[in-house]
Design a protein around this motif. Structure first.
Motif, PDB file in Angstrom:
ATOM      1  N   MET A  51      44.479  22.298  19.651  1.00  0.00           N
ATOM      2  CA  MET A  51      44.574  23.653  20.195  1.00  0.00           C
ATOM      3  C   MET A  51      45.437  23.616  21.451  1.00  0.00           C
ATOM      4  SD  MET A  51      43.280  26.879  19.930  1.00  0.00           S
ATOM      5  CE  MET A  51      41.539  27.005  19.474  1.00  0.00           C
ATOM      6  N   ARG A  53      46.579  25.585  24.883  1.00  0.00           N
ATOM      7  CA  ARG A  53      46.110  26.606  25.818  1.00  0.00           C
ATOM      8  C   ARG A  53      47.047  26.678  27.019  1.00  0.00           C
ATOM      9  NH1 ARG A  53      41.042  24.875  23.792  1.00  0.00           N
ATOM     10  NH2 ARG A  53      39.615  26.618  23.394  1.00  0.00           N
ATOM     11  N   ALA A  63      43.633  30.226  24.793  1.00  0.00           N
ATOM     12  CA  ALA A  63      44.146  29.558  23.594  1.00  0.00           C
ATOM     13  C   ALA A  63      45.169  30.457  22.916  1.00  0.00           C
ATOM     14  CB  ALA A  63      43.001  29.253  22.635  1.00  0.00           C
ATOM     15  N   LEU A  92      40.986  19.355  18.302  1.00  0.00           N
ATOM     16  CA  LEU A  92      39.883  20.120  17.721  1.00  0.00           C
ATOM     17  C   LEU A  92      39.013  19.246  16.828  1.00  0.00           C
ATOM     18  CD1 LEU A  92      41.815  23.368  16.731  1.00  0.00           C
ATOM     19  CD2 LEU A  92      40.054  23.172  18.505  1.00  0.00           C
ATOM     20  N   LEU A 169      36.172  26.840  13.926  1.00  0.00           N
ATOM     21  CA  LEU A 169      36.400  27.267  15.305  1.00  0.00           C
ATOM     22  C   LEU A 169      35.277  28.201  15.733  1.00  0.00           C
ATOM     23  CD1 LEU A 169      40.236  28.090  15.330  1.00  0.00           C
ATOM     24  CD2 LEU A 169      39.114  25.956  15.978  1.00  0.00           C
ATOM     25  N   ASP A 173      36.873  30.755  20.500  1.00  0.00           N
ATOM     26  CA  ASP A 173      38.236  30.308  20.180  1.00  0.00           C
ATOM     27  C   ASP A 173      39.016  31.420  19.481  1.00  0.00           C
ATOM     28  OD1 ASP A 173      37.845  27.731  21.198  1.00  0.00           O
ATOM     29  OD2 ASP A 173      37.117  26.968  19.277  1.00  0.00           O
ATOM     30  N   GLU A 176      39.998  34.202  21.849  1.00  0.00           N
ATOM     31  CA  GLU A 176      41.151  33.853  22.684  1.00  0.00           C
ATOM     32  C   GLU A 176      42.450  33.976  21.892  1.00  0.00           C
ATOM     33  OE1 GLU A 176      40.859  30.137  24.724  1.00  0.00           O
ATOM     34  OE2 GLU A 176      38.807  30.489  25.369  1.00  0.00           O
TER      35      GLU A 176
END
Length: 218
Positions: A51, A53, A63, A92, A169, A173, A176
């Protein structure tokens, strides 16, 4: 597996490049690199997903992208004069990457100029995708944004045609990625579950009816 940034190479050349790359392994939750770190390597994901961010002007971590096998990390820094990481990337799931230094990648591009053209094309596509997401955040309602991000994630996690897709997820997550709050995202997901399109479980969303979900985005 298709190595997106290396598809200009022959199979033999691709194997030779990857054989010389350094193999690195990361545990679930481990940071590959932080936003602002000096950048001197490009990573190719061999296994797992990560992921990406970025830090917002308000100081929040947001994210914006899930990256899976065959894709590259650190390619933005290749064309940046600052040579700094543009995002924080974390695993992840257990993840393996194959890394080349920028000097090694430059030699590769010199031998195969088509890679530079492909890199420019991929970066342009990424800029367009981020621009599209910005327009969505400004003009699309939350339910449409959540549905679109779930459909995007289906492409990352699908295991075969006509199968259910499990997206491991959290709702945070997904919120975001959709540019939404968690409560709003939960409301949308609960409504989709009531319609029989998804099933919600702890730490994951299972897409039951992908075609139906696609119709929700029209």
């Amino acid at each position: 597996m298709e190595w997106q940034l290396l598809r200009d190479l022959s199979d033999a050349e691709r194997r030779q490049v990857l054989a010389t790359a350094r193999r690195r392994q990361f545990k679930r939750g481990e940071i590959l690199f932080h936003e602002g770190d000096p950048a001197d390597t490009v990573h190719f994901i061999a296994e797992g997903r990560v992921m990406a961010r970025r830090t917002s002007p308000m100081g929040d971590s947001v994210a914006f992208r899930v990256i899976g096998p065959g894709r590259a990390l650190g390619d933005v820094a290749l064309v940046s004069s600052a040579r700094r990481r543009s995002s924080t990337v974390s695993a992840l799931e257990p993840t393996t990457t194959l890394s080349l230094t920028f000097a090694e990648f430059a030699q590769l591009c010199e031998a195969h100029p088509g890679i530079q053209t492909l890199l420019a094309t991929l970066l342009a596509a990424r800029v367009k995708r981020l621009s599209d997401h910005l327009l969505e955040a400004l003009f699309l309602p939350t339910d449409r944004r959540v549905v679109r991000r779930i459909l995007d994630l289906c492409e990352q996690y699908e295991t075969g045609p006509d199968r259910r897709v499990v997206i491991p997820l959290t709702q945070t997550d997904i919120a975001e990625l959709a540019g939404a709050t968690r409560p709003s995202t939960n409301r949308v997901l609960r409504a989709l579950e009531t319609e029989g399109l998804v099933q919600l479980r702890r730490g994951q969303v299972e897409v039951v009816d992908r075609a139906g979900l696609t119709r929700k985005d029209r």
